[in-house]
Enzyme design. Structure first.
Site, PDB file in Angstrom:
ATOM      1  N   LYS A   1       2.152  -4.482  -4.826  1.00 19.42           N
ATOM      2  CA  LYS A   1       1.135  -3.979  -4.155  1.00 19.42           C
ATOM      3  C   LYS A   1       2.121  -3.393  -2.986  1.00 19.42           C
ATOM      4  O   LYS A   1       3.121  -3.246  -2.916  1.00 19.42           O
ATOM      5  CB  LYS A   1       0.902  -4.724  -2.576  1.00 19.42           C
ATOM      6  CG  LYS A   1       0.076  -4.733  -1.249  1.00 19.42           C
ATOM      7  CD  LYS A   1      -0.576  -5.913  -0.675  1.00 19.42           C
ATOM      8  CE  LYS A   1      -1.320  -5.482   0.500  1.00 19.42           C
ATOM      9  NZ  LYS A   1      -1.694  -6.613   1.400  1.00 19.42           N
TER      10      LYS A   1
ATOM     11  N   SER B   1      -5.991  -6.870   2.196  1.00 23.46           N
ATOM     12  CA  SER B   1      -5.749  -5.680   2.227  1.00 23.46           C
ATOM     13  C   SER B   1      -5.717  -5.369   0.265  1.00 23.46           C
ATOM     14  O   SER B   1      -4.961  -4.513   0.696  1.00 23.46           O
ATOM     15  CB  SER B   1      -4.613  -4.988   2.611  1.00 23.46           C
ATOM     16  OG  SER B   1      -3.785  -6.292   2.618  1.00 23.46           O
TER      17      SER B   1
ATOM     18  N   SER C   1      -5.372 -11.510   2.723  1.00 23.35           N
ATOM     19  CA  SER C   1      -5.194 -10.526   2.223  1.00 23.35           C
ATOM     20  C   SER C   1      -5.319 -10.254   0.500  1.00 23.35           C
ATOM     21  O   SER C   1      -5.336  -9.676   0.318  1.00 23.35           O
ATOM     22  CB  SER C   1      -4.657  -9.419   3.194  1.00 23.35           C
ATOM     23  OG  SER C   1      -5.396  -9.268   4.045  1.00 23.35           O
TER      24      SER C   1
END
Lengths: 485, 490
Positions: free
Chosen positions: B79, B158, B182
């Site tokens: 990420k 997210s 997320s």
């Protein structure tokens, strides 16, 4: 009555509280491992944390915590075994995180006391409200380029102790005494070097005024950027007079932050209450509450050195010094150590006199500190020894001292080389006494006629003959014996 | 070679151990898949050279008989919230333009030293603020399942890029971060496993901060076993993070025994909300039956402060974010938009550098902390947070894990919910309470909606008892036998 400002309508007294920022002596910063040396090349002592790189996290430096506890103990203050770090939010180019990590409603140290030693020998007590730990900001340099400002982050994140006093001071002199005493305490403790000229001790002054006899607290103005004891005193005088004039003219003092201008000795408005920052303090979620044991506090307490107040008491009680002399000697740790070396095994009062009267005169004339004294404590001690054991007289000792100041030499060597040793050989003194009596038939008559003061003339003659080296006690004794015979 | 991209961590580990293929071959296969799947926009930065180099190093270690890590040779997506040394790190934001860290986050460094091979930096909502991966400066991520329904779907957020990459076969596994859901919500939307460990289990050092008291890294994988393997490689005490828990790491993989009989599973009654999607309720009921069949006791529990969780979260998280994001000021790194004064430069830089959602949260947070409102908002929210935490503590006196839906719906279309921030915030209604309490949660793919999209179930465990949580999750996974793949990938 102390410091009073005569106004048009009444007399005013000034109410003063101080916020003093003391840079903590530690190898590393409060929340990062970067070094803290003063005067390094710009931006050479900056860690990723100090520069607020993304994802960087603060980790508390235990040494700074110990130093804060130590300082709290030195201020006879409440130590809070649980305290909380909070973020104080504001934007500035030399504040990389966009917030300063400080402590708000839960500081590491609570209420304490400082005893002020006033010049007249009296003492006053000033309350300490709190001491908290916080990060210093960096430095903005606005004079390096016509258009741009430069930023030096070396100081960013260095640990500060903010020490907040109660509004207990009533005159510039008390503020001077407070700052000197605080500096003395932190220097004794070794928690801050107290060098105001290098910015490692900085002072914000809160001033308000009120009619004499009133106990109200009126609106105060905070003056920042006060970098010496003298400036603090100047800022207060200016500020108090300014506020009295406002009230005299029917105005109201506004709460604001003012800046001290050292070149003019005045203060000017920096930002008013309406433009005051809303710092939006909240507990820093990157840090757990700072918690330590009572044992740690006890452990640190056991390592505390003798502090100025205790030392002063000891000088008064054990050495019989006056409170004033004791206060002067203990104010600086180095002075006290010097004095104790001189006094070791000798007459302490005599040592105190020599340090305060003779040595201080030389130091102040040369504009140097006691650690740079040309006369070492050992040598001054030896000089006092020579007086005590009758090797030289006090008068000769002063001459020897002059030579010591110039050469830094050992007084025993000076006395030896210059042949200043006091004549204690009774035969030699007797010869000089006899010669004086013989030469002064007229004076002998006067003496016998009851004029005892004339004895001084004979002493003078003997001293002249022996170049001042005859032991005055023996001379006196012999003269009297012979003249009274 | 296409077969290599169908492996998971455990099966790839077996294949590598048996010498059936090399780490370099594995990396090459994924690099190809990553390039072929660019339409998903799952990666902001692809790092094929880094991947190949690390894969070769892994093969060398294996050849020399060196110590091998738990993630040896496993190709993963990182990420783009984790700072990676020498590799552009954006947090999905314009304001970090050109930011190449000189340091490696603890989580990515741990994975690297466990032998993992980084394929690239996965797309995400800007500063991890979002539930649909539509706030990224680098554009929205497409859910691989969209092809099946002929529509561009969000992957959730997210960690949308991470979820899409794993779901679409563009990475064998991925790192995510979870502040309010997320990891779990995108895992649910993309039909994969996503786990948020206990707050303090993974170091936050070197991870771009959103809300410090909530942010937690975790694994996003194809299976529960993979999650256990990867979590073990990511987690551990880190003295550089004061909130990292100074406790030993258990063997998470070994905690999965398959035996959950006698464990008590709590079903919180407050999670049965008015107007709840019947499909979601049915999936949840099915999950209860599956765990019953595995020998678990089912117990209705009460978490009375649940309804305050979302508003509490939307005070606490923005408040922390408003301070955390103050450092992006144009002075030292990233974007700088000049101005006539320092204040102008700040306004120009932050005005241009941050997207709308980030600005919205900075404003909310600044307001909540400001003088006169602090007690009413921030302090009140902290008090409610404690109550929510206490709800869970009381519940865990009686139960070993809690079962809930992960999200209130399946993946929705890109563009939907976009004009209504509150509707978007409701996506995290089931995940946020766990985050506020700091507890571990895991989303396990459980089945498909009527329209053929994946639905996840969430299990919540006791603090630092990820072992039990993974064991129950594995039992649920086994019962659900979720075997579906996104349609578009053939």
């Amino acid at each position: 009555m102390g410091y009073v400002i005569k106004g048009e309508t009444c007399d005013w007294e000034v109410v003063i509280g101080l916020e003093v920022h003391c840079q903590v002596i530690s190898k590393a910063k409060l929340f990062s491992g970067a070094a803290t040396d003063f005067g390094a090349e710009p931006n050479t002592q900056v860690s990723l944390v100090d520069a607020a790189m993304p994802g960087m996290l603060p980790v508390i430096n235990e040494e700074c915590v110990r130093q804060a506890i130590k300082t709290g103990l030195g201020l006879k203050a409440q130590i809070n075994t649980k305290s909380v770090f909070a973020r104080k939010n504001y934007f500035y180019a030399d504040l990389p995180q966009g917030y300063q990590i400080s402590q708000a409603d839960q500081p590491i140290v609570g209420a304490g006391t400082i005893i002020l030693d006033m010049p007249d020998g009296t003492s006053r007590s000033v309350g300490i409200e709190r001491l908290h730990l916080e990060q210093d900001a960096g430095k903005s340099l606005h004079d390096q380029d016509p258009k741009r400002s430069f930023i030096d982050l070396n100081r960013t994140g260095v640990a500060l102790m903010e020490i907040v006093s109660d509004p207990d001071m009533r005159s510039p002199e008390e503020v001077g005494a407070y700052l000197r005493k605080l500096r003395s305490i932190v220097r004794y403790l070794g928690t801050c070097d107290g060098n105001m000229d290098q910015g490692s001790m900085r002072c914000d002054v809160n001033v308000s005024v009120r009619p004499v006899g009133s106990d109200e607290l009126r609106t105060r103005a905070e003056t920042k950027n006060v970098n010496s004891v003298r400036f603090a005193m100047q800022a207060i005088e200016y500020e108090a007079t300014r506020q009295v004039e406002i009230y005299d003219n029917g105005g109201e003092v506004v709460q604001e932050t003012r800046l001290f201008d050292a070149s003019t000795g005045t203060t000017r408005s920096m930002r008013s209450k309406e433009h005051a920052h809303d710092y939006r303090y909240f507990p820093d979620p990157d840090l757990l509450p700072l918690v330590f044991s009572d044992e740690l506090v006890e452990e640190i307490k056991a390592t505390l050195p003798e502090l100025p107040d205790e030392r002063k008491d000891r000088y008064i009680n054990d050495f019989g010094l006056s409170p004033y002399d004791a206060g002067v000697l203990v104010a600086e740790k180095d002075t006290a150590s010097y004095f104790e070396t001189v006094a070791e095994g000798r007459d302490a009062k005599m040592a105190a006199n020599w340090v305060i009267n003779n040595l201080f005169a030389v130091l102040s004339e040369k504009g140097i500190g006691i650690t740079e004294s040309p006369v070492s404590a050992d040598n001054l001690g030896k000089l006092l020894g020579l007086i005590t054991d009758d090797t030289i007289s006090t008068k000769i000792a002063k001459e020897v001292f002059e030579i010591m100041v110039e050469s830094g030499d050992d007084p025993e060597k000076i006395v030896e080389e210059k042949g200043l040793k006091q004549i204690t050989d009774t035969g030699a003194i007797e010869a000089a006494v006899d010669a004086a009596i013989e030469a002064g038939a007229k004076q002998v008559e006067q003496y016998k006629g009851g004029n005892e003061k004339i004895l001084g003339w004979f002493v003078g003659q003997v001293m002249k003959a022996t170049q001042g080296k005859a032991n005055p006690g023996q001379v006196n004794k012999l003269l009297k014996e012979k003249l009274d015979a | 070679m296409s077969k290599l991209t169908e492996l998971n961590i455990a099966s790839a580990r077996d294949g590598l151990n048996k010498g059936e293929f090399s780490a370099a071959e594995l990396a090459e296969a994924y690099i190809k898949a990553m390039e072929a799947g660019r339409e998903l926009n799952a990666y902001i930065t692809e790092t094929p050279e880094v991947a190949l180099e690390r894969a070769r190093q892994s093969d060398d270690r294996r050849a020399k008989g060196d110590h091998l890590g738990a993630m040896e040779g496993i190709p993963i997506a990182m990420k783009d919230l984790f700072c990676t040394e020498g590799v552009l790190t954006t947090a999905g934001s314009h304001i970090l333009d050109g930011f190449v860290p000189q340091y490696e986050s603890t989580v990515s460094a741990n994975l690297r030293s466990a032998g993992a091979v980084m394929l690239g930096k996965a797309n995400l909502d800007e500063f991890a603020m979002g539930s649909a991966n539509i706030t990224s400066y680098y554009g929205p991520v497409k859910n691989p399942w969209g092809a099946k329904v002929g529509k561009d779907l969000v992957p959730g957020g997210s960690s949308g890029g991470s979820a899409a990459a794993v779901s679409g076969g563009l990475a064998m596994a991925a790192t995510g971060t979870d502040t309010g859901g997320s990891i779990r919500q995108p895992a649910s939307f993309c039909g994969i496993v996503g786990m948020k460990p206990t707050y303090g289990r993974c170091s936050r050092w070197g991870t771009v901060a959103f809300a410090s008291s909530l942010d937690q890294a975790g694994p996003m994988t194809q299976t529960v076993q993979d999650a256990a393997i990867m979590l073990g490689a990511m987690a551990g005490h880190d003295p550089k993070d004061s909130t990292s828990a100074p406790i030993d790491l258990p063997d998470f993989e070994a905690a999965i025994t398959g035996d959950v009989s006698g464990l008590t599973i709590g079903i919180p009654k407050e999670y049965k909300m008015d107007g709840m999607d019947a499909e979601i309720q049915a999936m949840w009921d099915q999950g209860i039956e599956w765990l019953k069949a595995k020998g678990c006791n089912i117990k209705e529990i009460s978490l009375p402060h649940t309804k305050y969780a979302l508003p509490t979260y939307y005070i606490v998280a923005p408040a922390e974010a408003s301070a955390n994001l103050a450092r992006y000021d144009g002075v030292r790194y990233g974007l700088r938009v000049p101005g006539d004064s320092l204040d102008d430069m700040y306004m120009n830089t932050r005005g241009e550098g941050f997207g709308d959602e980030v600005k919205r949260r900075i404003l909310i947070g600044t307001y909540a902390l400001s003088s006169g409102y602090y007690d009413a908002y921030y302090i009140k929210a902290q008090k409610v947070r404690t109550l929510i935490s206490n709800d869970f503590k009381a519940a865990f006196e009686d139960v070993d894990a809690i079962l809930t839906p992960t999200a209130p719906s399946a993946a929705f279309g890109i563009g939907e919910n976009q004009d209504d921030p509150v509707a978007m915030y409701l996506n995290d209604v089931f995940t946020v309470p766990t985050s506020l309490a700091g507890l571990p949660g895991i989303s396990v793919p459980a089945g498909l909606s009527k329209s053929g999209l994946p639905l996840g179930l969430q299990l919540v465990g006791r603090a630092f008892d990820e072992g039990t949580l993974l064991n129950v999750a594995s039992a649920l996974e086994d019962a659900a036998a979720f075997n579906f793949k996104p349609g578009g990938e053939g």
